[in-house]
Motif scaffolding. Structure first.
Motif, mmCIF file in Angstrom:
data_model
loop_
_atom_site.group_PDB
_atom_site.id
_atom_site.type_symbol
_atom_site.label_atom_id
_atom_site.label_comp_id
_atom_site.label_asym_id
_atom_site.label_seq_id
_atom_site.Cartn_x
_atom_site.Cartn_y
_atom_site.Cartn_z
ATOM 1 N N HIS A 167 0.825 -1.206 0.000
ATOM 2 C CA HIS A 167 0.000 0.000 0.000
ATOM 3 C C HIS A 167 0.862 1.260 0.000
ATOM 4 C CE1 HIS A 167 -3.635 -2.234 0.289
ATOM 5 N NE2 HIS A 167 -3.452 -2.643 1.538
ATOM 6 N N ALA A 168 1.974 1.225 0.729
ATOM 7 C CA ALA A 168 2.857 2.381 0.760
ATOM 8 C C ALA A 168 3.490 2.624 -0.602
ATOM 9 C CB ALA A 168 3.933 2.198 1.830
ATOM 10 N N VAL A 169 3.901 1.559 -1.261
ATOM 11 C CA VAL A 169 4.482 1.689 -2.600
ATOM 12 C C VAL A 169 3.446 2.228 -3.577
ATOM 13 C CG1 VAL A 169 5.450 0.405 -4.545
ATOM 14 C CG2 VAL A 169 6.254 -0.056 -2.220
ATOM 15 N N ASN A 170 2.204 1.758 -3.471
ATOM 16 C CA ASN A 170 1.144 2.265 -4.346
ATOM 17 C C ASN A 170 0.928 3.763 -4.129
ATOM 18 O OD1 ASN A 170 0.728 -0.269 -5.406
ATOM 19 N ND2 ASN A 170 -0.996 -0.751 -4.059
ATOM 20 N N ALA A 171 0.925 4.189 -2.861
ATOM 21 C CA ALA A 171 0.761 5.607 -2.561
ATOM 22 C C ALA A 171 1.937 6.407 -3.109
ATOM 23 C CB ALA A 171 0.633 5.812 -1.057
ATOM 24 N N TYR A 172 3.135 5.866 -2.953
ATOM 25 C CA TYR A 172 4.321 6.555 -3.445
ATOM 26 C C TYR A 172 4.276 6.696 -4.958
ATOM 27 C CZ TYR A 172 9.203 7.925 -3.892
ATOM 28 O OH TYR A 172 10.355 8.621 -4.163
ATOM 29 N N GLN A 173 3.922 5.632 -5.652
ATOM 30 C CA GLN A 173 3.854 5.680 -7.111
ATOM 31 C C GLN A 173 2.791 6.658 -7.595
ATOM 32 O OE1 GLN A 173 3.294 1.504 -7.969
ATOM 33 N NE2 GLN A 173 5.493 1.130 -8.180
ATOM 34 N N CYS A 174 1.666 6.707 -6.897
ATOM 35 C CA CYS A 174 0.609 7.640 -7.281
ATOM 36 C C CYS A 174 1.079 9.088 -7.123
ATOM 37 C CB CYS A 174 -0.640 7.378 -6.441
ATOM 38 S SG CYS A 174 -2.041 8.439 -6.855
ATOM 39 N N LEU A 175 1.678 9.399 -5.985
ATOM 40 C CA LEU A 175 2.088 10.771 -5.725
ATOM 41 C C LEU A 175 3.345 11.166 -6.492
ATOM 42 C CD1 LEU A 175 1.389 10.805 -1.896
ATOM 43 C CD2 LEU A 175 0.226 12.214 -3.602
ATOM 44 N N ALA A 176 4.175 10.182 -6.860
ATOM 45 C CA ALA A 176 5.431 10.481 -7.548
ATOM 46 C C ALA A 176 5.203 11.168 -8.887
ATOM 47 C CB ALA A 176 6.234 9.196 -7.748
ATOM 48 N N SER A 177 4.065 10.950 -9.498
ATOM 49 C CA SER A 177 3.794 11.545 -10.803
ATOM 50 C C SER A 177 3.643 13.056 -10.737
ATOM 51 C CB SER A 177 2.525 10.927 -11.404
ATOM 52 O OG SER A 177 1.406 11.170 -10.574
ATOM 53 N N TYR A 178 3.552 13.614 -9.520
ATOM 54 C CA TYR A 178 3.416 15.063 -9.363
ATOM 55 C C TYR A 178 4.733 15.733 -8.983
ATOM 56 C CZ TYR A 178 -1.441 13.744 -9.525
ATOM 57 O OH TYR A 178 -2.648 13.206 -9.919
ATOM 58 N N SER A 179 5.835 14.994 -9.060
ATOM 59 C CA SER A 179 7.191 15.538 -8.903
ATOM 60 C C SER A 179 7.380 16.304 -7.596
ATOM 61 C CB SER A 179 7.537 16.447 -10.089
ATOM 62 O OG SER A 179 7.413 15.753 -11.306
ATOM 63 N N GLU A 180 6.757 15.790 -6.535
ATOM 64 C CA GLU A 180 6.872 16.394 -5.214
ATOM 65 C C GLU A 180 6.457 17.866 -5.222
ATOM 66 O OE1 GLU A 180 10.292 15.499 -2.928
ATOM 67 O OE2 GLU A 180 10.451 13.429 -3.642
ATOM 68 N N ASN A 181 5.484 18.182 -6.044
ATOM 69 C CA ASN A 181 4.971 19.545 -6.137
ATOM 70 C C ASN A 181 3.525 19.559 -5.659
ATOM 71 O OD1 ASN A 181 3.776 21.998 -7.083
ATOM 72 N ND2 ASN A 181 5.480 22.220 -8.519
ATOM 73 N N PRO A 182 3.274 20.066 -4.455
ATOM 74 C CA PRO A 182 1.915 20.017 -3.920
ATOM 75 C C PRO A 182 0.917 20.846 -4.717
ATOM 76 C CG PRO A 182 3.338 21.291 -2.484
ATOM 77 C CD PRO A 182 4.231 20.625 -3.481
ATOM 78 N N GLN A 183 1.388 21.957 -5.351
ATOM 79 C CA GLN A 183 0.468 22.709 -6.185
ATOM 80 C C GLN A 183 -0.055 21.863 -7.331
ATOM 81 O OE1 GLN A 183 3.369 24.032 -5.055
ATOM 82 N NE2 GLN A 183 3.254 26.273 -4.856
ATOM 83 N N SER A 184 0.850 21.133 -7.986
ATOM 84 C CA SER A 184 0.428 20.294 -9.108
ATOM 85 C C SER A 184 -0.594 19.262 -8.659
ATOM 86 C CB SER A 184 1.642 19.592 -9.734
ATOM 87 O OG SER A 184 2.526 20.529 -10.282
ATOM 88 N N TYR A 185 -0.319 18.642 -7.516
ATOM 89 C CA TYR A 185 -1.263 17.635 -7.022
ATOM 90 C C TYR A 185 -2.597 18.273 -6.645
ATOM 91 C CZ TYR A 185 -3.538 14.134 -4.202
ATOM 92 O OH TYR A 185 -4.468 13.261 -3.713
ATOM 93 N N ALA A 186 -2.535 19.394 -5.943
ATOM 94 C CA ALA A 186 -3.767 20.036 -5.476
ATOM 95 C C ALA A 186 -4.654 20.453 -6.644
ATOM 96 C CB ALA A 186 -3.428 21.243 -4.611
ATOM 97 N N TRP A 187 -4.070 21.103 -7.653
ATOM 98 C CA TRP A 187 -4.883 21.538 -8.782
ATOM 99 C C TRP A 187 -5.388 20.359 -9.604
ATOM 100 C CZ3 TRP A 187 -6.852 25.884 -7.973
ATOM 101 C CH2 TRP A 187 -6.137 26.924 -7.396
#
Length: 435
Positions: free
Chosen positions: A176-196
């Motif tokens: 589950h942690a790896v799945n979460a990491y892979q999902c969030l990794a696509s946003y390049s550690e940029n919270p603005q990109s993820y939020a929008w």
């Protein structure tokens, strides 16, 4: 203002040295939580006197840990240092790299953590992070005083810590942690990109993050808390783009639940000191924050533990200098703090109180007008524009309900950062500005 003069004189006590805090320690009594605020994140006097009060609470009242408005992984390094790890407090504080670095990487915090390391050196060598999932009991409490972070911003750093811990300790549960990491990794550690993306593309990593948290709840405190941070941050960024009070409340509720988790972990009889901005530790119900739908760490603590078990200490000053940035992510600079605006708490106390003073408020009966009238009270964040101060920066407050005590400094000076600013503008600006 004239009508406040006599009543201020009646309740103000000169604050010259640490011995003058005796009356405040008497007010603390057997309270389980003492929250100590500050009117800015860049003022020497607030940091120095907050540390002085905390030293006395630890040394004389056996408080168990300090929890601050900082990130869990960064504060975990400091916690190891004050418990006697090879890395010194200086090395651990220099590890703060997210803007605003000066908030914790400063000489004033270094002085306190050096003291705490020396204090802990005389205590039994017990870890606050045992491998078992149980909390401490009164007979097995943790005698070394801890240093922990309450905040929610370290989403990617906390997620990496979770993945690393699972790979080393429980590889079969890492899915589950790896799945979460892979999902969030696509946003390049940029919270603005993820939020929008959550707002306009209906994208979300919420399910993956929640599954990871469910898997890790009740485990080793460090990995469990890092999972809570990831879940809290994911929620925070989704709420931030939605607007309103929701994101503020996500953050303060996360800090409240983290504080409760730490008290449970340290065990029966444990006690906590909290360091955060006045806008977090003050009771929202005594300000316009409640009218805006906001809660605060202070109001939540009074609800959770009972008002008699929580002491809220605010701070304020009239004029001086402060470390802040003129915009979010800007280079830190020493900025002037102009005199408090007419009619504000700062203006009133400048005219009526000693240059440095302590106020311990009567509990209910016989309160003077200054404690029951609503007055503007200044709040300076890590973003500060002195020339625009009178357009904002003031929170309407009923002082006697917002706090239980107040430390006053007529003239203040900027704190002393440890290193130049590392600029990281990947974090959204918080509201009120930068607190």
């Amino acid at each position: 203002m004239r009508r406040y003069g006599d009543e201020v004189a009646a309740i103000a006590r000169p604050l010259l040295d640490e011995g003058d805090l005796d009356v405040l320690l008497d007010r603390v009594g057997d309270a389980r939580v003492v929250m100590i605020g500050e009117a800015s994140h860049g003022t020497h006097e607030y940091y120095a006197w907050r540390a002085a009060l905390t030293r006395r609470l630890i040394a004389e009242r056996n408080f168990s840990f300090l929890a601050v408005e900082g990130d869990w992984p960064d504060c975990r390094r400091v916690d190891a240092a004050v418990r006697g790890a090879p890395a010194s407090p200086l090395e651990s504080l220099l590890g703060y790299e997210r803007w605003p670095t000066w908030m914790w990487a400063n000489e004033e915090v270094l002085d306190f953590t050096d003291w705490l390391r020396s204090h802990n050196a005389t205590r039994p060598d017990r870890s606050a992070f045992p491998t078992s999932s149980g909390s401490a009991s009164r007979d097995d409490k943790y005698d070394k005083v801890g240093f922990h972070g309450l905040d929610v911003y370290s989403m990617w750093e906390s997620l990496r810590q979770v993945v690393l811990w699972l790979r080393e300790n429980d590889p079969e549960a890492a899915g589950h942690a790896v799945n979460a990491y892979q999902c969030l990794a696509s946003y390049s550690e940029n919270p603005q990109s993820y939020a929008w993306a959550t707002k306009y593309l209906r994208a979300s990593c919420q399910d993956e993050v929640v599954r990871m948290l469910i898997e890790l709840r009740g485990r080793d405190l460090d990995v469990w808390q890092n999972a809570e941070v990831v879940a809290g941050a994911e929620h925070y960024y989704r709420a931030l783009v939605a607007g309103g009070a929701s994101s503020w409340n996500v953050r303060d509720r996360h800090m409240d639940s983290t504080l409760a988790r730490l008290l449970d972990h340290y065990g029966e009889g444990s006690k906590a000191v909290v360091w955060a901005h006045n806008t977090h530790i003050g009771d929202a119900n005594a300000t316009d924050q409640a009218a805006q739908g906001e809660v605060t760490l202070g109001s939540l603590a009074r609800e959770r533990f009972g008002a008699g078990q929580v002491v809220l200490v605010g701070m304020g000053g009239h004029r001086g200098s402060v470390i802040a940035g003129r915009t979010w992510g800007a280079a830190m600079t020493e900025l002037p703090v102009p005199p408090g605006r007419p009619g504000s708490l700062e203006d009133i106390l400048h005219a009526t109180a000693p240059p440095q003073a302590l106020f311990v408020f009567p509990r209910l009966a016989g309160r003077p007008d200054l404690l029951v009238d609503e007055v503007p009270h200044r709040a300076i964040g890590v973003v500060y524009r002195p020339e625009q101060e009178r357009l904002g920066n003031y929170v309407p407050s009923v002082l006697g309900d917002r706090y239980d005590a107040f430390l006053w400094f007529d003239e203040t000076r900027a704190l002393r950062p440890l290193h130049p600013l590392h600029v990281d503008i990947h974090e959204f600006e918080t509201y009120p500005t930068g607190v």
